[in-house]
Design a protein around this motif. Structure first.
Motif, PDB file in Angstrom:
ATOM      1  N   GLY A  26       0.813  -1.209   0.000  1.00  0.00           N
ATOM      2  CA  GLY A  26       0.000   0.000   0.000  1.00  0.00           C
ATOM      3  C   GLY A  26       0.841   1.250   0.000  1.00  0.00           C
ATOM      4  N   CYS A  27       0.166   2.384  -0.228  1.00  0.00           N
ATOM      5  CA  CYS A  27       0.855   3.658  -0.280  1.00  0.00           C
ATOM      6  C   CYS A  27       1.264   4.107   1.109  1.00  0.00           C
ATOM      7  N   ASN A  28       2.140   5.112   1.146  1.00  0.00           N
ATOM      8  CA  ASN A  28       2.812   5.503   2.383  1.00  0.00           C
ATOM      9  C   ASN A  28       1.887   5.809   3.542  1.00  0.00           C
ATOM     10  N   GLN A  29       2.119   5.111   4.633  1.00  0.00           N
ATOM     11  CA  GLN A  29       1.710   5.521   5.961  1.00  0.00           C
ATOM     12  C   GLN A  29       2.960   5.331   6.802  1.00  0.00           C
ATOM     13  N   GLN A  30       2.856   5.546   8.092  1.00  0.00           N
ATOM     14  CA  GLN A  30       3.987   5.269   8.949  1.00  0.00           C
ATOM     15  C   GLN A  30       4.104   3.773   9.179  1.00  0.00           C
ATOM     16  N   SER A  31       5.318   3.309   9.550  1.00  0.00           N
ATOM     17  CA  SER A  31       5.510   1.888   9.773  1.00  0.00           C
ATOM     18  C   SER A  31       5.176   1.533  11.211  1.00  0.00           C
ATOM     19  N   GLN A  32       5.953   0.674  11.838  1.00  0.00           N
ATOM     20  CA  GLN A  32       5.576   0.128  13.130  1.00  0.00           C
ATOM     21  C   GLN A  32       5.453   1.216  14.192  1.00  0.00           C
ATOM     22  N   PRO A  33       4.490   1.034  15.124  1.00  0.00           N
ATOM     23  CA  PRO A  33       4.312   2.024  16.188  1.00  0.00           C
ATOM     24  C   PRO A  33       5.604   2.290  16.933  1.00  0.00           C
ATOM     25  N   GLY A  34       5.832   3.595  17.193  1.00  0.00           N
ATOM     26  CA  GLY A  34       7.027   3.981  17.922  1.00  0.00           C
ATOM     27  C   GLY A  34       8.220   4.241  17.037  1.00  0.00           C
ATOM     28  N   THR A  35       8.083   3.997  15.706  1.00  0.00           N
ATOM     29  CA  THR A  35       9.170   4.259  14.777  1.00  0.00           C
ATOM     30  C   THR A  35       8.693   5.231  13.737  1.00  0.00           C
ATOM     31  N   THR A  36       9.632   5.763  12.957  1.00  0.00           N
ATOM     32  CA  THR A  36       9.276   6.706  11.899  1.00  0.00           C
ATOM     33  C   THR A  36       9.887   6.259  10.596  1.00  0.00           C
ATOM     34  N   ILE A 108      -1.096   7.991   8.314  1.00  0.00           N
ATOM     35  CA  ILE A 108      -0.275   9.052   7.745  1.00  0.00           C
ATOM     36  C   ILE A 108      -0.066  10.145   8.791  1.00  0.00           C
ATOM     37  N   GLY A 109       1.182  10.560   8.952  1.00  0.00           N
ATOM     38  CA  GLY A 109       1.536  11.543   9.966  1.00  0.00           C
ATOM     39  C   GLY A 109       1.931  10.939  11.292  1.00  0.00           C
ATOM     40  N   GLY A 163     -13.051  12.150  12.670  1.00  0.00           N
ATOM     41  CA  GLY A 163     -12.445  12.354  11.368  1.00  0.00           C
ATOM     42  C   GLY A 163     -11.888  11.025  10.892  1.00  0.00           C
ATOM     43  N   MET A 164     -11.988  10.742   9.592  1.00  0.00           N
ATOM     44  CA  MET A 164     -11.478   9.475   9.064  1.00  0.00           C
ATOM     45  C   MET A 164     -10.495   9.776   7.948  1.00  0.00           C
ATOM     46  N   TYR A 165      -9.412   8.977   7.883  1.00  0.00           N
ATOM     47  CA  TYR A 165      -8.365   9.279   6.910  1.00  0.00           C
ATOM     48  C   TYR A 165      -7.601   8.021   6.547  1.00  0.00           C
ATOM     49  N   GLY A 166      -6.893   8.123   5.429  1.00  0.00           N
ATOM     50  CA  GLY A 166      -6.067   7.009   5.006  1.00  0.00           C
ATOM     51  C   GLY A 166      -5.668   7.138   3.552  1.00  0.00           C
ATOM     52  N   THR A 167      -4.592   6.440   3.215  1.00  0.00           N
ATOM     53  CA  THR A 167      -4.095   6.401   1.844  1.00  0.00           C
ATOM     54  C   THR A 167      -4.438   5.066   1.200  1.00  0.00           C
ATOM     55  N   SER A 168      -4.545   5.054  -0.129  1.00  0.00           N
ATOM     56  CA  SER A 168      -4.684   3.828  -0.899  1.00  0.00           C
ATOM     57  C   SER A 168      -5.906   3.037  -0.435  1.00  0.00           C
ATOM     58  N   PHE A 169      -5.745   1.757  -0.059  1.00  0.00           N
ATOM     59  CA  PHE A 169      -6.890   0.952   0.357  1.00  0.00           C
ATOM     60  C   PHE A 169      -7.542   1.540   1.607  1.00  0.00           C
ATOM     61  N   ARG A 170      -6.752   2.160   2.472  1.00  0.00           N
ATOM     62  CA  ARG A 170      -7.306   2.794   3.660  1.00  0.00           C
ATOM     63  C   ARG A 170      -8.167   3.986   3.268  1.00  0.00           C
ATOM     64  N   PRO A 190      -9.570  11.182   2.344  1.00  0.00           N
ATOM     65  CA  PRO A 190      -9.241  10.007   1.535  1.00  0.00           C
ATOM     66  C   PRO A 190      -8.170  10.382   0.503  1.00  0.00           C
ATOM     67  N   LEU A 191      -6.998   9.763   0.569  1.00  0.00           N
ATOM     68  CA  LEU A 191      -5.842  10.195  -0.203  1.00  0.00           C
ATOM     69  C   LEU A 191      -5.374   9.091  -1.152  1.00  0.00           C
ATOM     70  N   VAL A 192      -4.884   9.495  -2.333  1.00  0.00           N
ATOM     71  CA  VAL A 192      -4.408   8.580  -3.379  1.00  0.00           C
ATOM     72  C   VAL A 192      -5.274   7.324  -3.439  1.00  0.00           C
ATOM     73  N   THR A 193      -6.548   7.508  -3.757  1.00  0.00           N
ATOM     74  CA  THR A 193      -7.504   6.408  -3.675  1.00  0.00           C
ATOM     75  C   THR A 193      -8.624   6.618  -4.683  1.00  0.00           C
ATOM     76  N   PRO A 194      -9.303   5.558  -5.104  1.00  0.00           N
ATOM     77  CA  PRO A 194     -10.345   5.700  -6.130  1.00  0.00           C
ATOM     78  C   PRO A 194     -11.687   6.131  -5.565  1.00  0.00           C
ATOM     79  N   THR A 195     -12.546   6.624  -6.440  1.00  0.00           N
ATOM     80  CA  THR A 195     -13.940   6.895  -6.110  1.00  0.00           C
ATOM     81  C   THR A 195     -14.863   6.021  -6.954  1.00  0.00           C
ATOM     82  N   ASN A 196     -14.595   5.918  -8.249  1.00  0.00           N
ATOM     83  CA  ASN A 196     -15.314   4.990  -9.117  1.00  0.00           C
ATOM     84  C   ASN A 196     -14.427   3.754  -9.272  1.00  0.00           C
ATOM     85  N   PHE A 197     -14.788   2.663  -8.610  1.00  0.00           N
ATOM     86  CA  PHE A 197     -13.890   1.526  -8.515  1.00  0.00           C
ATOM     87  C   PHE A 197     -13.757   0.772  -9.838  1.00  0.00           C
TER      88      PHE A 197
END
Length: 642
Positions: A26-36, A108-109, A163-170, A190-197
């Protein structure tokens, strides 16, 4: 799951990651909790790990993990809740739902910046994924999103404003929840994601986005194997099939019929059959189509995408439909950011294929757009986000950000460029010409042979196949050397020419087949001969007829099929993806026309059969003729921006 099985899956994932496939999670989010993870490096989502409950005392926030939240049908979904340390709340709440294992990534963030800003952050595994019960529902995430938001509003630690947010499938899950219009959902991103699937995710002009869906489903099916009721030996065999498919790309994509992928048999990838049994815009896709619901949506949104992102159209279509049909609060407050990115380079300054757009290409979406957006809507803070330009877009070629109050921007003039030749436009050494003048009439047409067993290979573009087939800008020279590619090139420009908006090709064509594909690329040829793909489009000819009664104006022509009469001439309108680019002085504008782009798109067998079910015996060579006479003037319309 045994430790032995878990170790096997981790080794498998690491092997795939080394092959450049890890970004398929999937597109960029942060990785494991506590890391960047820096935004310039996509996270390597190890989806083979089952969610495990942990208690950590060193985290800078309070955390409750793996709360099993019950949905309306009794299925419970594993949910993590993070709140400011030592505070009782209530807090405005941000929701991020993921199919990629909440234990291994952050929204993200990141979690901490959001918690430090006074939010509760909720992460949840999709139904049928990792710690959650039930069966994976694919794109159908609306009801679970609604129910989760309702659950949040009932919690003592939440203000009830979500508030709801996410990239790609999220981001897909975000849109599906927005579509359900839950009362507690105040704002969304909703970021880098489709509307008409149908038209943005699975098909482009009716041609299957084959390579992306194949690679993505394979990379994300290892955890599905762990949920099957099979022996460890059998599970190992099934994982081996997936690994062979992934590491063998693009060669392993050469399977016929395409609907019968051995790696997805035995319950490993049931979505594959669903996607390909529904090759028209039928109820399967209509139920998911966000655009149909825009008039009923009350949640303000910000969107972002990139010129080489696979889901660009989801954002431009979403924005345009909101402008035309949205409620006042949604239309007046929406924001759109369009960068030069591919799906896995968003929103960084990393090179996009071969092109480096410079440090200016980076956009801190989380801190400059998303968090200020939620601060305004959920915490009543004047962050300046409402005074931001409605549209911010990156002008490639000039490599600078521009702003507009609409998309496409005002000041655009649709300028027609005609395709012309002396009858020999085959390859880049032919005589194909692109001109704003009328067709010369010296020759009325160009022809080529399209053999689906020898398709034109994919070189860059908007795709998501990991490192096996790179997305973004790639030199098209090797493609343009082929005789089954018609190449039309302008004279050298004496001054820069900027375009911004939608690009459309009008082709007068004839074929010996009952069905076939036509594909168009807009290309920038530099003084050194480098041929850079700028945007592209496709049309499966069986979908050429527009059904004005369709329930979604952007996909209605794909509801029914109409096969061709061999030897008849048809005018085809082919929509290319939106773009903003400047062709510099000394460069040349080029248009490539062909009938395949494999494995990015599936191969049309040139036969009146379901394409996904076509066997090798169905594959036929077709003679394709493109007309460019004064009576049949094939052309491309460029949105020239002064």
């Amino acid at each position: 799951m045994s430790n032995r099985t878990r170790d096997f899956e981790r080794r498998t994932f690491l092997a795939l990651a080394s092959a450049g496939l890890a970004g398929l999670a999937g597109c960029n989010q942060q990785s494991q909790p506590g890391t960047t993870t820096p935004t310039s490096q996509p996270p390597t989502t190890d989806e083979s790990e089952e969610t495990e409950t942990e208690t950590t005392t060193t985290e800078p926030y309070d955390a409750e993990r793996d709360i099993m939240v019950e949905m309306r049908d009794g299925v419970s979904l594993a949910t993590n809740v993070f709140t400011p340390a030592g505070e009782d709340g209530p807090f405005p709440t941000l929701l991020n739902r993921t199919p990629y294992n909440k234990a291994d990534e952050e929204p993200i963030g990141g979690i901490r910046p959001a918690v430090d800003a006074g939010y509760a952050v909720v992460q949840q595994d999709f139904r049928g994924r990792f710690g959650s019960e039930g069966e994976f529902q694919g794109f159908d995430q609306g009801e679970d999103g609604y129910d989760t938001i309702e659950w949040i509003t009932e919690q003592d630690w939440s203000t009830g404003d979500v508030g709801m947010y996410g990239t790609s499938f999220r981001g897909m899950a975000t849109w599906q929840a927005i579509k359900e219009d839950p009362p507690g959902l105040v704002a969304a991103a909703p970021l880098v994601t489709p509307t008409n699937f149908y038209g943005d995710l699975q098909y482009m002009g009716g041609a299957d986005n084959y390579g992306t869906s194949l690679a993505w489903l394979a990379a994300n099916s290892f955890s599905q194997v762990s949920r099957l009721d099979v022996s460890e030996e059998k599970a190992g065999e099934l994982r081996g099939e997936l690994e062979s498919l992934l590491t063998g790309l693009p060669e392993s994509a050469d399977t016929l019929p395409t609907i019968e992928q051995p790696a997805f048999d035995e319950g490993v990838g049931p979505l594959w059959q669903d996607w390909h049994e529904h090759s028209t815009y039928d109820e399967f896709w209509k139920d998911l189509d966000v655009l149909q619901h825009i008039p009923d949506i009350s949640t303000p949104v910000v969107q972002a995408s990139g010129w080489y992102d696979i889901f660009l159209r989801g954002n431009t279509w979403g924005f345009s439909t909101i402008e035309e049909e949205g409620t006042d609060v949604v239309r007046e407050n929406q924001k759109l950011v369009l960068g030069p990115w591919a799906h896995t380079t968003y929103p960084s300054a990393n090179p996009v294929g071969d092109w480096d757009f410079g440090s200016n290409a980076e956009y801190d979406i989380a801190n400059e757009l998303v968090l200020p957006w939620f601060d305004y809507w959920l915490q009543d803070e004047e962050t300046g986000v409402t005074s931001m330009p409605k549209v911010q877009y990156f002008q490639m070629g000039d490599n600078e950000w521009r702003t507009a109050d609409q998309w496409p921007p005002s000041g655009v003039t649709a300028t027609e460029y005609h395709l012309d030749s002396g009858g020999n436009a085959n390859s880049d050494v032919g005589g194909g010409v692109l001109t704003t003048g009328d067709p010369s009439g010296s020759a009325r047409s160009d022809s080529y042979e399209y053999d689906p067993l020898d398709p034109v290979p994919t070189r860059g573009g908007p795709l998501h196949m990991g490192g096996t087939v790179e997305a973004g800008v790639k030199d098209q020279t090797s493609v343009e050397e082929r005789d089954d590619v018609l190449v039309y090139t302008s004279e050298e420009l004496t001054e820069p020419l900027s375009i911004a908006g939608d690009v459309t090709a009008s082709l007068f064509v004839e074929t010996t087949a009952e069905d076939t594909d036509f594909m168009v690329k807009l290309v920038d040829v530099g003084p050194d001969g480098y041929s850079a793909n700028i945007t592209e489009g496709a049309l499966r000819a069986r979908y050429r007829e527009t059904n004005d009664q369709g329930s979604s104006h952007l996909a209605s022509q794909f509801e029914e099929t109409a096969f061709l009469e061999p030897g008849a001439v048809y005018e085809l309108e082919i929509e290319l993806r939106d773009v903003a680019h400047t062709f510099q002085s000394g460069h040349r504008i080029r248009v490539d026309v062909t009938s395949s782009n494999f494995p990015k798109q599936d191969r049309n067998p040139n036969a009146a059969v379901p394409v996904a079910e076509a066997t090798e015996s169905d594959m036929q060579t077709a003679t394709q003729t493109l007309y460019h006479s004064p009576e049949r003037p094939s052309s491309i319309m460029l949105p020239v921006h002064e």
